[in-house]
Design a protein around this motif. Structure first.
Motif, mmCIF file in Angstrom:
data_model
loop_
_atom_site.group_PDB
_atom_site.id
_atom_site.type_symbol
_atom_site.label_atom_id
_atom_site.label_comp_id
_atom_site.label_asym_id
_atom_site.label_seq_id
_atom_site.Cartn_x
_atom_site.Cartn_y
_atom_site.Cartn_z
ATOM 1 N N MET A 40 0.849 -1.174 0.000
ATOM 2 C CA MET A 40 0.000 0.000 0.000
ATOM 3 C C MET A 40 0.898 1.240 0.000
ATOM 4 S SD MET A 40 -2.898 1.101 2.818
ATOM 5 C CE MET A 40 -4.134 -0.066 2.225
ATOM 6 N N THR A 41 0.780 2.058 -1.037
ATOM 7 C CA THR A 41 1.698 3.183 -1.176
ATOM 8 C C THR A 41 1.131 4.246 -2.109
ATOM 9 O OG1 THR A 41 3.997 3.776 -1.740
ATOM 10 C CG2 THR A 41 2.941 2.105 -3.115
ATOM 11 N N GLU A 42 1.682 5.450 -1.999
ATOM 12 C CA GLU A 42 1.421 6.501 -2.977
ATOM 13 C C GLU A 42 2.645 6.737 -3.850
ATOM 14 O OE1 GLU A 42 2.775 9.013 0.586
ATOM 15 O OE2 GLU A 42 2.746 6.936 -0.122
ATOM 16 N N HIS A 43 3.705 5.930 -3.653
ATOM 17 C CA HIS A 43 4.938 6.044 -4.440
ATOM 18 C C HIS A 43 5.322 4.657 -4.939
ATOM 19 C CE1 HIS A 43 5.585 10.210 -3.262
ATOM 20 N NE2 HIS A 43 5.432 9.881 -2.005
ATOM 21 N N ALA A 44 4.827 4.290 -6.110
ATOM 22 C CA ALA A 44 5.045 2.933 -6.628
ATOM 23 C C ALA A 44 6.248 2.830 -7.554
ATOM 24 C CB ALA A 44 3.797 2.463 -7.371
ATOM 25 N N ASP A 45 6.888 3.925 -7.872
ATOM 26 C CA ASP A 45 8.031 3.876 -8.782
ATOM 27 C C ASP A 45 9.125 2.988 -8.214
ATOM 28 O OD1 ASP A 45 6.684 5.660 -10.354
ATOM 29 O OD2 ASP A 45 7.898 7.411 -9.805
ATOM 30 N N GLY A 46 9.687 2.128 -9.074
ATOM 31 C CA GLY A 46 10.809 1.294 -8.689
ATOM 32 C C GLY A 46 10.439 -0.022 -8.047
ATOM 33 N N LEU A 47 9.137 -0.286 -7.830
ATOM 34 C CA LEU A 47 8.734 -1.551 -7.233
ATOM 35 C C LEU A 47 8.783 -2.671 -8.274
ATOM 36 C CD1 LEU A 47 5.713 -0.553 -4.962
ATOM 37 C CD2 LEU A 47 8.147 -0.657 -4.401
ATOM 38 N N HIS A 48 9.156 -3.849 -7.823
ATOM 39 C CA HIS A 48 9.237 -5.016 -8.706
ATOM 40 C C HIS A 48 7.868 -5.286 -9.345
ATOM 41 C CE1 HIS A 48 9.681 -9.253 -9.875
ATOM 42 N NE2 HIS A 48 10.977 -9.008 -9.920
ATOM 43 N N PRO A 49 7.846 -5.736 -10.604
ATOM 44 C CA PRO A 49 6.555 -5.971 -11.277
ATOM 45 C C PRO A 49 5.654 -6.969 -10.559
ATOM 46 C CG PRO A 49 8.363 -6.005 -12.867
ATOM 47 C CD PRO A 49 8.996 -5.937 -11.510
ATOM 48 N N ASP A 50 6.219 -7.861 -9.760
ATOM 49 C CA ASP A 50 5.394 -8.838 -9.046
ATOM 50 C C ASP A 50 4.734 -8.260 -7.801
ATOM 51 O OD1 ASP A 50 6.102 -10.718 -10.904
ATOM 52 O OD2 ASP A 50 7.574 -11.736 -9.642
ATOM 53 N N VAL A 51 5.114 -7.067 -7.399
ATOM 54 C CA VAL A 51 4.511 -6.434 -6.230
ATOM 55 C C VAL A 51 3.169 -5.827 -6.639
ATOM 56 C CG1 VAL A 51 4.723 -4.570 -4.532
ATOM 57 C CG2 VAL A 51 6.731 -5.972 -5.119
ATOM 58 N N GLU A 52 2.115 -6.230 -5.953
ATOM 59 C CA GLU A 52 0.769 -5.719 -6.222
ATOM 60 C C GLU A 52 0.579 -4.407 -5.468
ATOM 61 O OE1 GLU A 52 -3.874 -7.069 -5.398
ATOM 62 O OE2 GLU A 52 -2.298 -8.602 -5.548
ATOM 63 N N SER A 82 -5.108 1.388 7.820
ATOM 64 C CA SER A 82 -5.807 1.240 6.536
ATOM 65 C C SER A 82 -5.723 -0.183 5.997
ATOM 66 C CB SER A 82 -5.219 2.211 5.506
ATOM 67 O OG SER A 82 -5.465 3.560 5.877
ATOM 68 N N LEU A 83 -4.678 -0.921 6.354
ATOM 69 C CA LEU A 83 -4.550 -2.312 5.911
ATOM 70 C C LEU A 83 -5.598 -3.219 6.532
ATOM 71 C CD1 LEU A 83 -0.676 -2.871 6.016
ATOM 72 C CD2 LEU A 83 -2.111 -2.897 3.973
ATOM 73 N N PHE A 84 -6.189 -2.787 7.649
ATOM 74 C CA PHE A 84 -7.119 -3.643 8.380
ATOM 75 C C PHE A 84 -8.548 -3.560 7.853
ATOM 76 C CE2 PHE A 84 -4.095 -2.657 12.081
ATOM 77 C CZ PHE A 84 -3.270 -3.728 11.752
ATOM 78 N N ARG A 85 -8.808 -2.645 6.925
ATOM 79 C CA ARG A 85 -10.174 -2.465 6.429
ATOM 80 C C ARG A 85 -10.557 -3.620 5.509
ATOM 81 N NH1 ARG A 85 -11.961 0.190 1.884
ATOM 82 N NH2 ARG A 85 -10.027 1.384 1.664
ATOM 83 N N GLN A 86 -11.727 -4.187 5.745
ATOM 84 C CA GLN A 86 -12.219 -5.255 4.880
ATOM 85 C C GLN A 86 -12.365 -4.737 3.455
ATOM 86 O OE1 GLN A 86 -15.331 -7.954 6.305
ATOM 87 N NE2 GLN A 86 -15.362 -6.819 8.241
ATOM 88 N N GLY A 87 -11.864 -5.504 2.503
ATOM 89 C CA GLY A 87 -11.975 -5.148 1.105
ATOM 90 C C GLY A 87 -10.837 -4.338 0.558
ATOM 91 N N VAL A 88 -9.938 -3.841 1.399
ATOM 92 C CA VAL A 88 -8.859 -3.007 0.890
ATOM 93 C C VAL A 88 -7.877 -3.835 0.058
ATOM 94 C CG1 VAL A 88 -7.237 -3.188 2.845
ATOM 95 C CG2 VAL A 88 -7.339 -1.074 1.488
ATOM 96 N N ILE A 89 -7.717 -5.116 0.406
ATOM 97 C CA ILE A 89 -6.973 -6.046 -0.444
ATOM 98 C C ILE A 89 -8.009 -6.820 -1.249
ATOM 99 C CG2 ILE A 89 -5.409 -8.025 -0.508
ATOM 100 C CD1 ILE A 89 -4.205 -7.076 2.107
ATOM 101 N N PRO A 90 -8.091 -6.598 -2.553
ATOM 102 C CA PRO A 90 -9.168 -7.214 -3.352
ATOM 103 C C PRO A 90 -9.098 -8.740 -3.331
ATOM 104 C CG PRO A 90 -8.046 -5.462 -4.574
ATOM 105 C CD PRO A 90 -7.217 -5.724 -3.349
ATOM 106 N N ASP A 91 -10.272 -9.349 -3.302
ATOM 107 C CA ASP A 91 -10.399 -10.806 -3.426
ATOM 108 C C ASP A 91 -9.548 -11.561 -2.408
ATOM 109 O OD1 ASP A 91 -12.082 -10.459 -5.741
ATOM 110 O OD2 ASP A 91 -10.267 -10.110 -6.919
#
Length: 265
Positions: A40-52, A82-91
């Protein structure tokens, strides 16, 4: 479980993308199941392609929460809720094993994911245990939003009072809230160790390099030094002084680069 769901949160720029990528490499090298790794981030630049990537939400209670945190002199804390909210991680199906970014994976994680089904699991905080207080440490946390959504919902419903009761501490809020519900268990202490207390304690740090305990699965770098400082050797504090740490370089950098490639780790 047919896979393991792992989560971390990266806000701001204090930690670069290599911290996320090396954490991803560490967990996938030490789990027997396929890994779904979420950041969970607002800065996704540089993350490995396998990171969701999950967008860091702007919570409707953020202003009130920050106002209470300012009184507690803990600005910027408690974003992890914010990680604890139901539905924040899809499926999502099943539990989540969460990590702070200032940790290094050094051993098998399957037992941690399977520990105490239905409960929030954290290691006993070192300082709180010494003071005789039952508080979990927030660097490693196992939870299930379907069962522990109250960790988000209670704070969202009354952010100022909840932050005030926890004295601005996210780990105190999380562990005590779960304890009050009878939904908490401790991760074995020898599985999650502290670099400064267990690997490099004062005054031994003046005569020996840091030692990795035999059954350590996660090493926490809470406070100073952080990993990049401990690798080269740290002299910023009399008590926290550290000689260069070869095993840390191996687990955090060398094995990650062998796994993901130099460009990602």
């Amino acid at each position: 479980m047919d896979h393991a769901t792992i989560a971390c949160i990266k806000w701001g720029t204090a930690f670069g993308p290599e911290y996320v990528n090396r954490l991803y490499s560490g967990v996938r090298r030490h789990l027997s199941l396929p890994v779904r790794f979420c950041c969970m981030t607002e800065h996704a630049d540089g993350l490995h392609p396998d990171v969701e990537v999950i967008d860091l939400p702007v919570e409707p209670f953020r202003d009130e929460m920050d106002r209470a945190l300012a009184v507690a002199n803990r600005q910027g804390a408690m974003r992890k809720v914010s990680l604890f909210r139901q539905g924040v991680i899809p499926d999502l199906k099943g539990p989540v094993l969460g990590f702070d970014l200032d940790v290094v994976i050094t051993g098998a994680l399957d037992g941690m994911l399977e520990l105490a089904p239905g409960k929030v699991a954290m290691r006993h905080d070192w300082t709180e245990k010494r003071k005789g207080r039952p508080t979990g440490h927030g660097s490693v946390f196992r939870y299930d939003p379907a069962e522990h959504g109250f960790l988000y919902e209670d704070l969202a419903a009354n952010p100022y009072a909840e932050v005030e009761a926890a004295r601005g501490s996210e780990q105190r809020y999380t562990s005590h809230k779960a304890m009050d519900r009878g939904a908490f268990d401790y991760i074995p202490e020898n599985w999650v160790v502290s670099f400064k207390y267990d690997c490099n304690p004062f005054p031994r740090n003046w005569v020996r390099p840091p030692q990795l305990p035999g059954d350590a699965r996660v090493v926490c770098f809470h406070g100073r030094p952080k990993m990049h400082e401990a690798i080269e050797g740290y002299s910023g504090s009399l008590i926290r002084r550290s000689a260069p740490c070869d095993w840390l370089r191996e687990h955090w950098i060398d094995r990650s680069r062998a796994d993901l490639g130099h460009d990602w780790a």
